[in-house]
Every structure is written in structure tokens, then in C-alpha cells.
Design an enzyme around this catalytic site. Structure first.
Site, PDB file in Angstrom:
ATOM      1  N   LYS A  22      24.556  43.546 -35.019  1.00 35.32           N
ATOM      2  CA  LYS A  22      24.787  44.670 -35.615  1.00 35.32           C
ATOM      3  C   LYS A  22      25.998  44.525 -36.790  1.00 35.32           C
ATOM      4  CE  LYS A  22      27.451  48.916 -35.374  1.00 35.32           C
ATOM      5  NZ  LYS A  22      28.650  48.359 -35.325  1.00 35.32           N
ATOM      6  N   ASN A  23      26.962  44.029 -36.373  1.00 34.61           N
ATOM      7  CA  ASN A  23      28.096  43.868 -37.448  1.00 34.61           C
ATOM      8  C   ASN A  23      27.971  42.625 -38.284  1.00 34.61           C
ATOM      9  OD1 ASN A  23      29.120  46.140 -36.479  1.00 34.61           O
ATOM     10  ND2 ASN A  23      30.680  44.915 -35.093  1.00 34.61           N
ATOM     11  N   CYS A 116      32.355  55.109 -36.534  1.00 36.23           N
ATOM     12  CA  CYS A 116      32.986  55.467 -35.319  1.00 36.23           C
ATOM     13  C   CYS A 116      34.395  56.262 -35.567  1.00 36.23           C
ATOM     14  CB  CYS A 116      32.988  54.678 -34.231  1.00 36.23           C
ATOM     15  SG  CYS A 116      31.425  54.181 -33.491  1.00 36.23           S
ATOM     16  N   ARG A 121      41.538  54.356 -39.591  1.00 40.05           N
ATOM     17  CA  ARG A 121      40.953  53.105 -39.991  1.00 40.05           C
ATOM     18  C   ARG A 121      41.107  52.762 -41.546  1.00 40.05           C
ATOM     19  NH1 ARG A 121      34.999  52.581 -37.067  1.00 40.05           N
ATOM     20  NH2 ARG A 121      35.207  50.449 -37.393  1.00 40.05           N
ATOM     21  N   PRO A 122      42.297  52.495 -41.942  1.00 44.08           N
ATOM     22  CA  PRO A 122      42.508  52.328 -43.275  1.00 44.08           C
ATOM     23  C   PRO A 122      41.798  51.022 -44.045  1.00 44.08           C
ATOM     24  CG  PRO A 122      44.452  51.698 -42.060  1.00 44.08           C
ATOM     25  CD  PRO A 122      43.499  52.102 -41.108  1.00 44.08           C
ATOM     26  N   GLN A 125      43.614  46.843 -47.150  1.00 45.25           N
ATOM     27  CA  GLN A 125      43.595  45.352 -47.475  1.00 45.25           C
ATOM     28  C   GLN A 125      42.490  44.915 -47.895  1.00 45.25           C
ATOM     29  OE1 GLN A 125      46.200  43.473 -46.333  1.00 45.25           O
ATOM     30  NE2 GLN A 125      47.157  45.549 -45.748  1.00 45.25           N
ATOM     31  N   ASP A 306      35.440  45.850 -28.942  1.00 44.48           N
ATOM     32  CA  ASP A 306      34.169  46.770 -28.623  1.00 44.48           C
ATOM     33  C   ASP A 306      33.914  46.588 -27.330  1.00 44.48           C
ATOM     34  OD1 ASP A 306      34.387  47.290 -31.337  1.00 44.48           O
ATOM     35  OD2 ASP A 306      33.126  45.709 -32.048  1.00 44.48           O
ATOM     36  N   ILE A 328      44.048  46.660 -31.123  1.00 43.23           N
ATOM     37  CA  ILE A 328      43.324  46.838 -32.444  1.00 43.23           C
ATOM     38  C   ILE A 328      43.253  48.276 -32.783  1.00 43.23           C
ATOM     39  CG2 ILE A 328      41.140  46.388 -33.703  1.00 43.23           C
ATOM     40  CD1 ILE A 328      42.475  43.795 -32.878  1.00 43.23           C
ATOM     41  N   ARG A 398      23.281  53.908 -32.903  1.00 49.59           N
ATOM     42  CA  ARG A 398      23.508  53.167 -34.157  1.00 49.59           C
ATOM     43  C   ARG A 398      23.614  51.632 -34.001  1.00 49.59           C
ATOM     44  NH1 ARG A 398      29.079  54.794 -35.607  1.00 49.59           N
ATOM     45  NH2 ARG A 398      28.552  53.025 -36.837  1.00 49.59           N
TER      46      ARG A 398
HETATM   47  N1  EPU Z   1      43.186  47.670 -40.750  1.00 46.97           N
HETATM   48  C1  EPU Z   1      43.870  48.143 -41.708  1.00 46.97           C
HETATM   49  N2  EPU Z   1      43.777  47.915 -43.001  1.00 46.97           N
HETATM   50  C2  EPU Z   1      42.546  47.348 -43.504  1.00 46.97           C
HETATM   51  C3  EPU Z   1      41.545  47.215 -42.723  1.00 46.97           C
HETATM   52  C4  EPU Z   1      41.716  47.137 -41.061  1.00 46.97           C
HETATM   53  O1  EPU Z   1      45.037  48.418 -41.293  1.00 46.97           O
HETATM   54  O2  EPU Z   1      42.302  47.511 -44.582  1.00 46.97           O
HETATM   55  C5  EPU Z   1      43.155  47.867 -39.645  1.00 46.97           C
HETATM   56  C6  EPU Z   1      42.288  48.648 -38.688  1.00 46.97           C
HETATM   57  O3  EPU Z   1      42.735  49.957 -38.617  1.00 46.97           O
HETATM   58  C7  EPU Z   1      42.453  48.099 -37.133  1.00 46.97           C
HETATM   59  C8  EPU Z   1      42.421  46.521 -37.442  1.00 46.97           C
HETATM   60  O4  EPU Z   1      42.950  46.412 -38.785  1.00 46.97           O
HETATM   61  O5  EPU Z   1      43.393  48.220 -36.406  1.00 46.97           O
HETATM   62  C9  EPU Z   1      40.983  45.591 -37.522  1.00 46.97           C
HETATM   63  O6  EPU Z   1      40.148  46.181 -38.224  1.00 46.97           O
HETATM   64  P1  EPU Z   1      38.884  45.582 -38.928  1.00 46.97           P
HETATM   65  O7  EPU Z   1      38.900  45.632 -40.359  1.00 46.97           O
HETATM   66  O8  EPU Z   1      38.939  44.313 -38.525  1.00 46.97           O
HETATM   67  O9  EPU Z   1      37.869  46.369 -38.410  1.00 46.97           O
HETATM   68  P2  EPU Z   1      36.568  46.698 -39.313  1.00 46.97           P
HETATM   69  O10 EPU Z   1      36.184  45.534 -40.253  1.00 46.97           O
HETATM   70  O11 EPU Z   1      36.566  47.875 -39.914  1.00 46.97           O
HETATM   71  C10 EPU Z   1      34.789  45.621 -37.457  1.00 46.97           C
HETATM   72  C11 EPU Z   1      33.664  46.082 -36.679  1.00 46.97           C
HETATM   73  C12 EPU Z   1      34.176  47.134 -35.447  1.00 46.97           C
HETATM   74  C13 EPU Z   1      35.089  46.383 -34.567  1.00 46.97           C
HETATM   75  C14 EPU Z   1      36.467  45.910 -35.769  1.00 46.97           C
HETATM   76  C15 EPU Z   1      37.078  44.920 -34.879  1.00 46.97           C
HETATM   77  C16 EPU Z   1      31.958  46.431 -38.319  1.00 46.97           C
HETATM   78  C17 EPU Z   1      31.217  47.147 -39.011  1.00 46.97           C
HETATM   79  N3  EPU Z   1      32.767  46.908 -37.514  1.00 46.97           N
HETATM   80  O12 EPU Z   1      35.605  46.956 -38.012  1.00 46.97           O
HETATM   81  O13 EPU Z   1      33.100  47.381 -34.825  1.00 46.97           O
HETATM   82  O14 EPU Z   1      35.660  47.227 -33.706  1.00 46.97           O
HETATM   83  O15 EPU Z   1      35.637  44.890 -36.734  1.00 46.97           O
HETATM   84  O16 EPU Z   1      36.450  43.847 -34.417  1.00 46.97           O
HETATM   85  O17 EPU Z   1      31.806  45.156 -38.522  1.00 46.97           O
HETATM   86  C18 EPU Z   1      31.754  48.580 -33.081  1.00 46.97           C
HETATM   87  O18 EPU Z   1      30.906  47.816 -33.497  1.00 46.97           O
HETATM   88  O19 EPU Z   1      31.492  49.411 -32.249  1.00 46.97           O
HETATM   89  C19 EPU Z   1      32.756  48.687 -34.055  1.00 46.97           C
HETATM   90  C20 EPU Z   1      33.622  49.561 -34.251  1.00 46.97           C
END
Ligand code: EPU
Length: 426
Positions: A22-23, A116, A121-122, A125, A306, A328, A398
Site C-alpha cells: 500500500k505505502n 489515519c 502528523r506534521p 520536513q 504499523d 514514531i 483502506r
Molecule cells: N514527521 C514530522 N515532520 C514531517 C514528517 C514526519 O515531524 O515533516 C514525524 C511524524 O509525525 C512521525 C515521524 O516523523 O512522528 C515519522 O513520520 P513519516 O513521515 O515517516 O510518516 P508518513 O510518511 O506520514 C508513512 C506511512 C505510515 C507509517 C509511517 C511510518 C504512508 C502513506 N504512510 O507515513 O503508514 O506509519 O510512514 O513508517 O506511507 C499505515 O500504513 O497504517 C501508516 C500509517
């Protein structure tokens, strides 16, 4: 309102084939925007997040055809039309439209992403990267407007290891001018998958899968054919389902190396895990014979956040006390109260869940608050005595391809019911 019902107790037995990740899918589909000729993506999972992304691409002007698990995308006629609300707010990964549109058109107007609810979830970055590359960003009415007259390579150090920011910066950098270096990059397999697609499209990317990625932008990218890697979270969920039911399941079409975190924890608990080249067999026992273990989530190759929720269900039936800490998403514990309704003894303290192994779980009416909370309730329901009714099925849909079909084939008693239909006797 639809509900997922499970009569627990049957040990799962047999073979299950894992779908595409999915991701990865939700990053590869927007990545196709960067090409100027058709892209074909194979091994696509049939999940709602993918369908939403297909609709978004069509709204932007792409020609899209889904044939089984293969998706044909012709992005030639896409335009940088603003996408303020609607579908973009239904999924997290809509933020990849920012990097992809910026790369191709030097502009994007995209509503803030949904996904979710796991606490804050900022996306600071992602923005830090785009700004360093010359983009101007304005926030207006719940949307971000990005533009760059000169999108150029730059060194970007990520303050937090972020999957989304790493991929998004990579997307913009693939067609920026010059060299972009992402430092403290995330190393998840999905990042390598996106880099592989971009490279097949003609991009120059080195170091994906390490914490320093170098992308040399090119003026034009062309279409290609790419097959999505297996979904390691879906695979891990079935490994846990096999263990919690005392079953014997072979999980096929996977990359076992991507599952080292969950494999190590199951083995530590005393569960037999047999790895082959492209499959893993999990042979379970009665859950109260399993040892308790502590789990700390971390960026890949650490234990995946996850799978934190599903493994909590398993630990709620093992011997002794386990502590699960999510580094995380520190508040990703909305499944805990629901597991409590089923008899689990779990207390949340700060970013940790303290789990005291219970003798058994009993079926109950519960609600999935997010995708992996739903997975946690499904695996708990498979082991519980009696019937578990899970509301909030839309979250599960989803991200899990053919969940009921796959579980039924393994011997589970699982079905869907529509509350409205039943209550009117129709
Ligand atoms: N974070 C920041 N600033 C940013 C981006 C992230 O502070 O600009 C923080 C987040 O708040 C979190 C950490 O950094 O604490 C990691 O977040 P990341 O950006 O890696 O997460 P994401 O890319 O939004 C993806 C997956 C998630 C999975 C996370 C961690 C997708 C669409 N989603 O999210 O998947 O939990 O990486 O591995 O790829 C799921 O599949 O159920 C799911 C939530």
C-alpha cells in the site's frame, strides 16, 4: 453501517499470498505524473487508498485503466489544477502530489492531507525540502500553494527520519536542476521502490535505502513498467494472525528481509518462524505458552509502527507482562480500549502500552479507529471466544486487499454485515 464479524477460535492453516505494498502504491501512482508518456504499475493492491488515487489522477486529466492488478497511467495531458478538498483530504499520501506536481509543473495547490488519526502528523520536513530547492509556499484556507520559478538541487538534512518527506523531496528533485542530497533520509523498502520506478523513468538516484540519497535532476522523464514490492505490513499482520490462533500459515510472495523486525519478535516469544527465499511459515502454539517481550518501534529496519497495534493483540494473550513503546507515533493507542472490551489487560503510560497477558479474549462489539487499529481488532477477534463485531470497516478497507477472502481461505469464520439491512430484517 457495515461491520466485520468474526467467530474466533479456528487455528489458521494454509497459504496466503501477499499483495503489493500500500505505502509504495500510493507513492508510485503520483510519481507517474513526472513522466511524459504512459507508466504501467503491476502488482497493485485492490484497496480504497489506491482507488482514491486513481480518481485523483483522472481528475487531473490523466488517462487511467485498471486491468486486474495492473494500472496503466497516461499522464501526458495532466494539468496542475488546484486540488483543494474532496479526495485529497481522504488520504495521507495525497501530499506526494506536491512533490510530483512541483517537479513536473513547478507549481501545485493541494489541500492538506487526511489519513489515519495517529496524533499530530506534521509535514514541516517536506516543506523544508521544497523551500531549500527554491519553492515558495503559502498556506491558505486549508491548502498549500507551492511554486518555484527555478527548482534546483540542494542539500537537505531531515530533522526527523520521515518516509513521506524523503519520497516527496525525491519526487521534486528527480526533475529539478542539479544535485539534491537528502541526509538523514528514511530507509524503508518503499523508498527503494519509488527510486526504482524513477530510475526506470530515466532519473539518476543513488543511495536509496541508505540515509544519504543523491538525486541528479533531469529535464524529462519517460514512462516505464514497474512491479510493486510486497506489502510487508500485510505480511506481518498474517504472521501475527497465524501465531495468535495457534495456526500454521505460509505467507507467500514476500521479501523475508523486510520482515526481520516482526520475525525476531515472534521468535523471541518462542514462535516457530521458518524463512524461505520468498515465503515465511509461522507455526503457532497456544498463545499463553508464548513468552512476553518488549517492543520499541523505530524507523526501518526497526520494528514497524504499523505492526505495533497488531502485535499488542498477540501480547495480550502471552505469558507475563510486555511493554510496547511507540517512538514514531507516541499516541497510537486508540486500539487499547477496544481490546480492553475483549478482555485484554492493557494500560497506556505515556508512549507505552503495558500489557499483562490474559487467559483469553472474548468476542465483543468494538470499533476500529484507524487502519492498523482495525488490523489489531481483526487478529484479536480471530483468537477470541465467540463473535467479535468490528465497526469502522472503512479504515480496514483502506489498506488490506481481500482481507475476508484471504482469511476465509485460511479457515477463519469471517463475514460482513450491513447493520441497516439487518435491523430492518431485509
Ligand atoms: N514527521 C514530522 N515532520 C514531517 C514528517 C514526519 O515531524 O515533516 C514525524 C511524524 O509525525 C512521525 C515521524 O516523523 O512522528 C515519522 O513520520 P513519516 O513521515 O515517516 O510518516 P508518513 O510518511 O506520514 C508513512 C506511512 C505510515 C507509517 C509511517 C511510518 C504512508 C502513506 N504512510 O507515513 O503508514 O506509519 O510512514 O513508517 O506511507 C499505515 O500504513 O497504517 C501508516 C500509517
Amino acid at each position: 453501517m457495515e461491520k466485520l464479524c468474526i467467530r474466533g477460535g479456528a487455528p489458521l492453516r494454509g497459504t496466503v499470498t501477499i499483495s503489493g505494498a500500500k505505502n509504495s502504491a500510493v507513492a508510485l501512482i503520483p510519481a507517474s505524473i513526472l513522466a511524459e508518456s504512459p507508466v504501467i504499475i503491476d502488482n497493485l493492491p485492490h484497496i480504497n487508498d489506491v482507488q482514491i488515487y486513481i480518481d485523483i489522477l483522472q481528475e487531473l486529466g490523466a488517462t487511467v485503466q485498471l486491468d486486474g492488478s495492473s494500472l496503466y497511467i497516461d499522464p501526458t495531458n495532466i494539468s496542475p489544477k488546484p486540488l483543494l478538498n474532496g479526495k485529497v483530504q481522504m488520504l495521507r499520501a495525497s501530499y506526494y502530489l506536491m512533490g510530483a506536481m512541483l517537479g513536473r509543473f513547478r507549481e501545485a495547490v493541494i489541500g492538506l492531507p487526511g489519513g489515519c488519526n495517529l496524533g499530530p502528523r506534521p509535514i514541516d520536513q517536506h516543506m523544508k525540502g521544497f523551500e531549500a530547492m527554491g519553492a515558495t509556499i503559502e498556506s491558505q484556507d486549508g491548502a498549500l500553494s507551492l511554486s518555484a520559478s527555478h527548482l534546483h538541487g540542494e542539500k537537505v538534512y531531515l530533522d526527523v527520519v520521515s518516509v513521506g518527506a524523503t519520497i516527496n523531496i525525491m519526487l521534486a528533485a528527480a526533475r529539478a536542476e542539479g544535485l539534491t542530497i537528502i541526509e538523514n533520509a528514511a530507509k524503508e523498502p518503499e523508498i527503494i521502490d519509488v527510486a526504482t520506478l524513477l530510475t526506470s523513468m530515466g532519473a539518476t538516484i543513488k543511495g536509496a535505502g541508505t540515509d544519504i540519497i543523491r538525486i541528479t535532476g533531469v529535464p524529462k522523464l519517460l514512462g516505464c513498467r514497474h512491479s510493486i514490492i510486497p506489502d510487508r505490513i500485510e505480511a506481518g499482520t498474517y504472521m501475527i494472525a497465524a501465531a495468535i490462533t495457534g495456526g500454521d500459515v505460509t505467507i507467500e510472495q514476500i521479501i523475508p528481509r523486510h520482515l526481520e523486525g516482526i520475525t525476531a519478535k515472534l521468535e523471541e516469544m518462542g514462535i516457530q518462524v521458518i524463512e524461505e527465499d520468498e515465503s515465511i511459515r509461522v507455526i503457532g502454539d497456544r498463545p499463553h505458552t508464548y513468552r512476553s517481550v518488549d517492543v520499541r518501534t523505530g524507523p526501518y529496519p526497526g520494528f514497524a509502527t504499523d505492526l505495533q497495534q497488531p502485535i499488542t493483540s498477540l501480547l495480550s494473550l502471552s505469558r507475563g507482562t510486555s511493554i510496547v513503546t511507540d517512538n514514531i507515533y507516541t499516541t497510537r493507542f486508540r486500539h487499547v480500549d477496544e481490546l480492553g472490551r475483549m478482555g485484554a489487560q492493557i494500560k497506556v503510560e505515556g508512549r507505552s502500552a503495558i500489557i499483562k497477558g490474559a487467559q483469553g479474549l472474548k468476542g465483543a462489539r468494538v470499533k476500529a479507529s484507524d487502519l492498523r487499529a482495525g488490523a489489531a481488532l481483526v487478529v484479536a477477534g480471530l483468537a477470541a471466544k465467540g463473535i467479535t463485531e468490528i465497526a469502522g470497516v472503512e479504515h480496514i478497507d483502506r489498506g488490506y486487499d481481500m482481507l475476508e477472502e484471504k482469511l476465509k481461505a485460511l479457515g477463519a469464520e469471517i463475514w460482513r454485515k450491513d447493520e441497516r439491512v439487518n435491523s430492518h430484517g431485509a
